[in-house]
Design an enzyme around this catalytic site. Structure first.
Site, short mmCIF file in Angstrom:
data_model
loop_
_atom_site.label_atom_id
_atom_site.label_comp_id
_atom_site.label_asym_id
_atom_site.label_seq_id
_atom_site.Cartn_x
_atom_site.Cartn_y
_atom_site.Cartn_z
CE LYS A 137 -4.73 0.82 -3.28
NZ LYS A 137 -3.70 -0.24 -3.22
CB SER A 156 -1.78 0.66 0.03
OG SER A 156 -1.89 -0.05 -1.19
CB SER A 215 -1.73 -3.20 -1.09
OG SER A 215 -0.57 -2.64 -0.53
#
Length: 504
Positions: free
Chosen positions: A96, A171, A195
């Site tokens: 990420k 996210s 997330s």
């Protein structure tokens, strides 16, 4: 950068901002007394920073386009090969883009951070590489991770791998997308309000948010220390457990890691669920935004556990419904003060402060109009609440998390885990570029009722796919006792092995 003595005008201005009334003589006096502080700061400035050594060669990589990036999930592709042998040899990983990979760009979904290149590897990066994994690059996340949708990144939306034009969740949007698409074996996600679990539910992957502090957050851009989590997203439960064995445990930096307890998670996978007691959380169903097919699929998943030999009963925890409200002051004020005004870290904790990030991130103040609408909204209210009411609501909300945790713990004295939908709804269509702000924000925050409470209660929670509807995945969430990820893996694996979830 050498620290300069303030001018008298600067001392006067700062005094006024602090509510002090100083005479010209006071200004001169205070300025003179500051010389020792300036000297101390400059001693610190000249010393080399104490950062972990970076190993394993890598290049800055490149931004893939077109057919190499059909979901718009990748930010930068850069292959970093880990050790020649280890438990993760041959496994591929995506990070990420709030996870630091030294020498490779990181923008955390925001144009204000684009161009920043970290000078340190996150703790999870080092652990993965030491275990033999190969990192394939960085994947998009939402603008400063403030969205459960996949539409707020400055470089465009990430598409659901099962249905183009639909949200991949956020996210950790790119993380779940590339795993579900089979482009890597595993991705690192981050979870402050859901997330890791949200994109796993929307995209059809397995996502584990461990107990708060289980996985070191060092070298991952913080939002708010009280609920920052990082962890694995995979296609299978077995892979998730394997990766968690590498990721978990204290690293000597992260102050979240208090009394951290790990386990050989993969050794629990084939033990089955016979004799387990699972509580179906009544308040996890029937939310205002709940879809009937989601609730029905998760109830069918609960029945499957019963068929596998577990005792399954409904349990009521009314305080669960208050979890999102308790999360709000911690989230809104915490992210405003720590991530934004605090230059990414804030103060007053033992941690590894990546000062290069702090220096670069300060530039948002001159480019605040470029921030996502979701971040603007949360910052505006967080700053308003602080200005009008101080820190009392943040403090009261943290106090209330003790009661929330106790409410779950009381149920978990009877049950091995709690079961509920990860999200009350399936993936939604991505907002159009000209969508009104109200729609843009709704698509970012509407899915949080069952995920955010466990960020502030700190219990481990795993999302496992349990069916499809309209070709979109549905996720089941299992929540366990503190530090008992092993039991969650045990149950999740038994469920997964009971059949092909896409046919459930």
């Amino acid at each position: 950068m050498a620290v300069q003595m303030p001018t008298e005008d600067q001392v006067k201005t700062i005094a006024e901002e602090l509510g002090m009334t100083l005479s010209p003589e006071d200004v001169t006096s205070f300025r003179g007394l500051m010389s020792g502080y300036v000297e101390a700061y400059n001693v610190v400035d000249k010393m080399p920073d104490a950062l972990p050594e970076v190993t394993y060669p890598r290049t800055p990589g490149y931004r893939p386009e077109g057919q190499e990036n059909p979901l718009n999930a990748w930010y930068v592709k850069s292959t970093v090969k880990g050790a020649d042998s280890g438990p993760l040899a041959g496994k591929t990983v995506a990070l990420k883009d709030n996870v630091m990979l030294a020498g490779v760009p990181m923008m955390n979904g925001s144009s204000t951070l684009e161009g920043y290149v970290p000078d340190v590897d996150a703790a999870v990066v080092t652990r993965l590489l030491d275990a033999g994994a190969t990192i394939e690059g960085k994947v998009h996340c939402e603008c400063f991770c403030l969205s459960g949708g996949s539409h707020t990144s400055a470089l465009g939306p990430v598409h659901n791998p099962r249905k183009h034009g639909y949200s991949a969740g956020g996210s950790s949007s790119g993380s779940a997308a590339v795993v579900a698409a089979g482009e890597v074996d595993m991705a690192i996600g981050g979870d402050q309000g859901g997330s890791i679990r949200i994109p796993s539910a929307y995209s059809g992957t397995v996502g584990m948010k461990g107990t708060w502090g289980l996985v070191p957050y060092t070298g991952v851009m913080p939002i708010e220390i009280y609920f920052d989590h990082t962890g694995p997203i995979t296609r299978t439960v077995a892979e998730n457990a394997l990766f968690m064995e590498t990721l978990a445990g204290p690293d000597g930096y992260d102050s979240r890691q208090i009394d951290c307890k790990t386990a050989p998670y993969t050794e629990y996978l084939d033990k089955g669920v016979a004799g387990m007691k699972i509580g179906i959380l009544k308040e996890g169903f029937g939310h205002a935004v709940s879809e009937a097919d989601v609730d029905d699929k998760v109830m069918a998943a609960a029945k499957r556990f019963e068929d596998l030999g577990a005792t399954v009963e409904e349990v009521s925890i009314p305080m669960h419904l208050l979890g999102p409200a308790i999360w709000a002051p911690i989230g809104l004020e915490g992210l405003t003060q720590t991530m934004m005004i605090g230059d990414g870290y804030g103060l007053s904790r033992q941690d590894l402060y990546v000062t290069s990030l702090m220096d670069y991130h300060r530039g948002w103040r001159q480019r605040a109009d470029e921030l996502s609408e979701t971040l603007k909204l949360t910052m505006l209210f967080g700053a308003y609440a602080d200005k009008m009411y101080g820190k009392r609501y943040y403090g009261k909300a943290v106090n209330l998390t003790t009661k929330l945790r106790a409410a779950y713990d009381a149920a978990l004295e009877t049950y091995d885990m709690l079961l509920m939908p990860t999200l009350p709804l399936k993936a939604t269509k991505l907002p159009e570029p000209d969508a009104p702000r109200e729609e843009y924000c709704a698509r970012a925050f509407e899915m949080l009722p069952n995920t955010s409470p466990f960020n502030i209660s700190h219990h481990p929670a795993i999302s496992v796919p349990c069916g499809l509807s309209d070709d979109l995945p549905i996720g089941m969430q299992l929540v366990g006792k503190m530090w008992d990820e092993a039991t969650l893996y045990q149950a999740a694996h038994a469920f997964e092995q009971s059949g092909d979830w896409t046919t459930f």
